[in-house]
Design a protein around this motif. Sequence first.
Motif, short mmCIF file in Angstrom:
data_model
loop_
_atom_site.label_atom_id
_atom_site.label_comp_id
_atom_site.label_asym_id
_atom_site.label_seq_id
_atom_site.Cartn_x
_atom_site.Cartn_y
_atom_site.Cartn_z
N SER A 108 0.84 -1.21 0.00
CA SER A 108 0.00 0.00 0.00
C SER A 108 0.88 1.26 0.00
O SER A 108 0.50 2.28 -0.59
CB SER A 108 -0.99 -0.02 1.15
OG SER A 108 -0.34 -0.34 2.34
N GLU A 109 2.06 1.18 0.61
CA GLU A 109 2.98 2.34 0.56
C GLU A 109 3.43 2.58 -0.88
O GLU A 109 3.56 3.71 -1.34
CB GLU A 109 4.23 2.13 1.43
CG GLU A 109 3.99 2.11 2.93
CD GLU A 109 3.43 0.79 3.43
OE1 GLU A 109 3.84 -0.26 2.89
OE2 GLU A 109 2.58 0.79 4.32
N ASP A 110 3.69 1.47 -1.60
CA ASP A 110 4.13 1.58 -3.01
C ASP A 110 3.07 2.30 -3.85
O ASP A 110 3.39 2.93 -4.86
CB ASP A 110 4.34 0.19 -3.61
CG ASP A 110 5.56 -0.53 -3.06
OD1 ASP A 110 6.44 0.15 -2.48
OD2 ASP A 110 5.63 -1.77 -3.21
N LEU A 111 1.81 2.14 -3.47
CA LEU A 111 0.70 2.67 -4.28
C LEU A 111 0.29 4.08 -3.86
O LEU A 111 -0.65 4.65 -4.40
CB LEU A 111 -0.51 1.73 -4.19
CG LEU A 111 -0.29 0.32 -4.73
CD1 LEU A 111 -1.49 -0.56 -4.41
CD2 LEU A 111 -0.01 0.33 -6.22
N GLU A 112 1.01 4.62 -2.87
CA GLU A 112 0.62 5.92 -2.31
C GLU A 112 0.92 7.05 -3.31
O GLU A 112 2.05 7.51 -3.41
CB GLU A 112 1.38 6.14 -0.98
CG GLU A 112 0.91 7.32 -0.18
CD GLU A 112 -0.60 7.41 -0.08
OE1 GLU A 112 -1.18 8.24 -0.81
OE2 GLU A 112 -1.20 6.65 0.71
#
Length: 157
Positions: free
Chosen positions: A40-44
């Motif tokens: 989810s951090e990658d998609l932020e």
Amino acid sequence: MKKLVAYFSPTGTTKHIAEIISQTAGADIFEIIPEIPYTSEDLEWTDKKSRSSMEMSDKKSRPAIKERISNMEEYGIIFLGFPIWWHIAPTIINTFLESYDFSGKTIVLFATSGGSGMGKALDYLKPSCDGSVKWEAGKVIRSTSDKAEIAAWIKEI
Ligand SMILES: Cc1cc2nc3c(=O)[nH]c(=O)nc-3n(C[C@H](O)[C@H](O)[C@H](O)COP(=O)(O)O)c2cc1C
């Protein structure tokens, strides 16, 4: 010629639509799974330094894909699905297109989004294939679309 639905869907929205297309069109299905999954951090997208932000700001980035399709030559039509990222397709879709010979095949794009359209997605994908590919402009499909709606779209193509 057989039909294939190939899709990338880190959070599952495009997957749902891909499954409906596969059932409706009688097509095989393949998930484009990244070698390194997106957290989810990658998609932020609000973080300029997140993985997706960095990849999308470098149009030459080509995130690696985990598995290959061994029988691509059997497919004549490929429905290619992805989430819209920054108004275009994630660069892993370029990785996918550059991994096979799509000469003479038809590629139909579909996507899900938070509201935007296909934008310039096609313009950024075309250079990853040779000139003999027949592109169908494709469609951003609402995540709430039902089978009947999707079937009507497939019939149109
Ligand atoms: C990095 C990133 C960028 C995005 N950019 C856009 C955008 O430009 N326009 C838009 O409408 N939605 C945008 N979205 C929202 C996704 O397109 C939408 O949530 C999509 O349905 C997710 O599909 P998935 O569940 O298959 O990953 C973005 C999402 C992410 C993670």
